[in-house]
Scaffold this motif. Structure first.
Motif, PDB file in Angstrom:
ATOM      1  N   GLN A 189       0.837  -1.202   0.000  1.00  0.00           N
ATOM      2  CA  GLN A 189       0.000   0.000   0.000  1.00  0.00           C
ATOM      3  C   GLN A 189       0.872   1.253   0.000  1.00  0.00           C
ATOM      4  O   GLN A 189       0.645   2.172  -0.782  1.00  0.00           O
ATOM      5  N   GLU A 190       1.863   1.262   0.865  1.00  0.00           N
ATOM      6  CA  GLU A 190       2.749   2.424   0.955  1.00  0.00           C
ATOM      7  C   GLU A 190       3.580   2.596  -0.315  1.00  0.00           C
ATOM      8  O   GLU A 190       3.768   3.712  -0.791  1.00  0.00           O
ATOM      9  N   TYR A 191       4.089   1.494  -0.861  1.00  0.00           N
ATOM     10  CA  TYR A 191       4.866   1.560  -2.103  1.00  0.00           C
ATOM     11  C   TYR A 191       4.015   2.119  -3.250  1.00  0.00           C
ATOM     12  O   TYR A 191       4.440   3.021  -3.973  1.00  0.00           O
ATOM     13  N   ILE A 192       2.822   1.586  -3.417  1.00  0.00           N
ATOM     14  CA  ILE A 192       1.942   2.035  -4.507  1.00  0.00           C
ATOM     15  C   ILE A 192       1.582   3.502  -4.318  1.00  0.00           C
ATOM     16  O   ILE A 192       1.647   4.291  -5.266  1.00  0.00           O
ATOM     17  N   ASN A 237      -8.805   2.993   1.417  1.00  0.00           N
ATOM     18  CA  ASN A 237      -9.906   2.636   2.303  1.00  0.00           C
ATOM     19  C   ASN A 237      -9.396   2.239   3.691  1.00  0.00           C
ATOM     20  O   ASN A 237      -8.557   1.356   3.824  1.00  0.00           O
ATOM     21  N   ASN A 238      -9.932   2.925   4.689  1.00  0.00           N
ATOM     22  CA  ASN A 238      -9.589   2.660   6.093  1.00  0.00           C
ATOM     23  C   ASN A 238      -8.093   2.778   6.390  1.00  0.00           C
ATOM     24  O   ASN A 238      -7.570   2.097   7.258  1.00  0.00           O
ATOM     25  N   ASN A 239      -7.408   3.626   5.642  1.00  0.00           N
ATOM     26  CA  ASN A 239      -5.990   3.871   5.876  1.00  0.00           C
ATOM     27  C   ASN A 239      -5.809   5.379   6.062  1.00  0.00           C
ATOM     28  O   ASN A 239      -5.490   6.096   5.122  1.00  0.00           O
ATOM     29  N   ARG A 240      -6.060   5.821   7.263  1.00  0.00           N
ATOM     30  CA  ARG A 240      -6.060   7.253   7.566  1.00  0.00           C
ATOM     31  C   ARG A 240      -4.749   7.937   7.166  1.00  0.00           C
ATOM     32  O   ARG A 240      -4.748   9.038   6.630  1.00  0.00           O
ATOM     33  N   LYS A 241      -3.635   7.276   7.424  1.00  0.00           N
ATOM     34  CA  LYS A 241      -2.318   7.854   7.103  1.00  0.00           C
ATOM     35  C   LYS A 241      -2.222   8.180   5.608  1.00  0.00           C
ATOM     36  O   LYS A 241      -1.825   9.273   5.229  1.00  0.00           O
ATOM     37  N   LEU A 242      -2.593   7.229   4.763  1.00  0.00           N
ATOM     38  CA  LEU A 242      -2.521   7.468   3.319  1.00  0.00           C
ATOM     39  C   LEU A 242      -3.566   8.483   2.873  1.00  0.00           C
ATOM     40  O   LEU A 242      -3.293   9.313   1.998  1.00  0.00           O
ATOM     41  N   LEU A 243      -4.755   8.431   3.462  1.00  0.00           N
ATOM     42  CA  LEU A 243      -5.790   9.402   3.112  1.00  0.00           C
ATOM     43  C   LEU A 243      -5.329  10.826   3.398  1.00  0.00           C
ATOM     44  O   LEU A 243      -5.475  11.718   2.568  1.00  0.00           O
ATOM     45  N   GLU A 244      -4.788  11.028   4.583  1.00  0.00           N
ATOM     46  CA  GLU A 244      -4.344  12.374   4.963  1.00  0.00           C
ATOM     47  C   GLU A 244      -3.146  12.838   4.139  1.00  0.00           C
ATOM     48  O   GLU A 244      -3.011  14.013   3.848  1.00  0.00           O
ATOM     49  N   LEU A 294     -13.147   8.694   0.466  1.00  0.00           N
ATOM     50  CA  LEU A 294     -11.992   9.573   0.647  1.00  0.00           C
ATOM     51  C   LEU A 294     -12.155  10.506   1.847  1.00  0.00           C
ATOM     52  O   LEU A 294     -11.189  11.125   2.279  1.00  0.00           O
ATOM     53  N   CYS A 295     -13.370  10.598   2.373  1.00  0.00           N
ATOM     54  CA  CYS A 295     -13.661  11.559   3.437  1.00  0.00           C
ATOM     55  C   CYS A 295     -13.884  10.912   4.798  1.00  0.00           C
ATOM     56  O   CYS A 295     -14.078  11.613   5.790  1.00  0.00           O
ATOM     57  N   VAL A 296     -13.898   9.578   4.845  1.00  0.00           N
ATOM     58  CA  VAL A 296     -14.175   8.865   6.088  1.00  0.00           C
ATOM     59  C   VAL A 296     -13.200   7.700   6.215  1.00  0.00           C
ATOM     60  O   VAL A 296     -12.885   7.039   5.230  1.00  0.00           O
ATOM     61  N   CYS A 297     -12.741   7.462   7.423  1.00  0.00           N
ATOM     62  CA  CYS A 297     -11.854   6.324   7.690  1.00  0.00           C
ATOM     63  C   CYS A 297     -12.381   5.570   8.898  1.00  0.00           C
ATOM     64  O   CYS A 297     -12.487   6.142   9.990  1.00  0.00           O
TER      65      CYS A 297
END
Length: 143
Positions: free
Chosen positions: A62-65, A92-99, A129-132
């Motif tokens: 996830q982080e690499y992509i 989805n459900n990955n607050r760190k990547l969303l932010e 994109l607005c909820v985690c």
């Protein structure tokens, strides 16, 4: 273990290169909407499906992509090749990547898709994109 090998053996990189290869100034992404390009659209869809599976429940992929290919995937949104599905599955459900990766341009892209296509799935992507994990992400919702 397979997901790890997919990244470490550069299979993910090769899949993204495959998605990128045919498009340039002479060959714009819009050609994917032409029926003559249906076979290549199918290849793109299968490629995005593979990417989606490779990152499922595997944080390193996830982080690499997100770090390496996020902006590229954004450029392929709206051409019916599952780029949107893959992005929302990734975030989805990955607050760190969303932010980290969602800003006004991403929100605007999905808003434009909702307006243009009037399909519920784009509205669903936008809400993802607005909820985690059921908790609002204020910085994204303010955009």
């Amino acid at each position: 273990d397979r997901q790890k090998r997919v990244r470490e053996q550069d299979i993910l990189k090769q899949v993204f290169e495959l998605l990128k290869a045919p498009f340039n100034k002479e060959t714009p992404m819009e050609l994917l909407l032409d029926k003559k390009w249906a076979p290549f659209r199918s290849i793109c869809r299968l490629s995005y499906r593979m990417i989606k599976v490779s990152q499922q429940s595997y944080r390193k992929n996830q982080e690499y992509i997100a770090k390496t290919w996020f902006s590229f995937m954004q450029s392929q949104i709206g051409y019916d090749i599952l780029a949107e599905d893959t992005i929302t599955a990734l975030l989805n459900n990955n607050r760190k990547l969303l932010e980290k990766h969602i800003n006004a341009s991403e929100i605007d892209t999905f808003v434009q898709l909702v307006r243009k296509n009037k399909e519920g799935r784009y509205l669903s992507y936008l809400s993802d994109l607005c909820v985690c994990k059921g908790v609002a992400i204020a910085s994204t919702q303010e955009l």
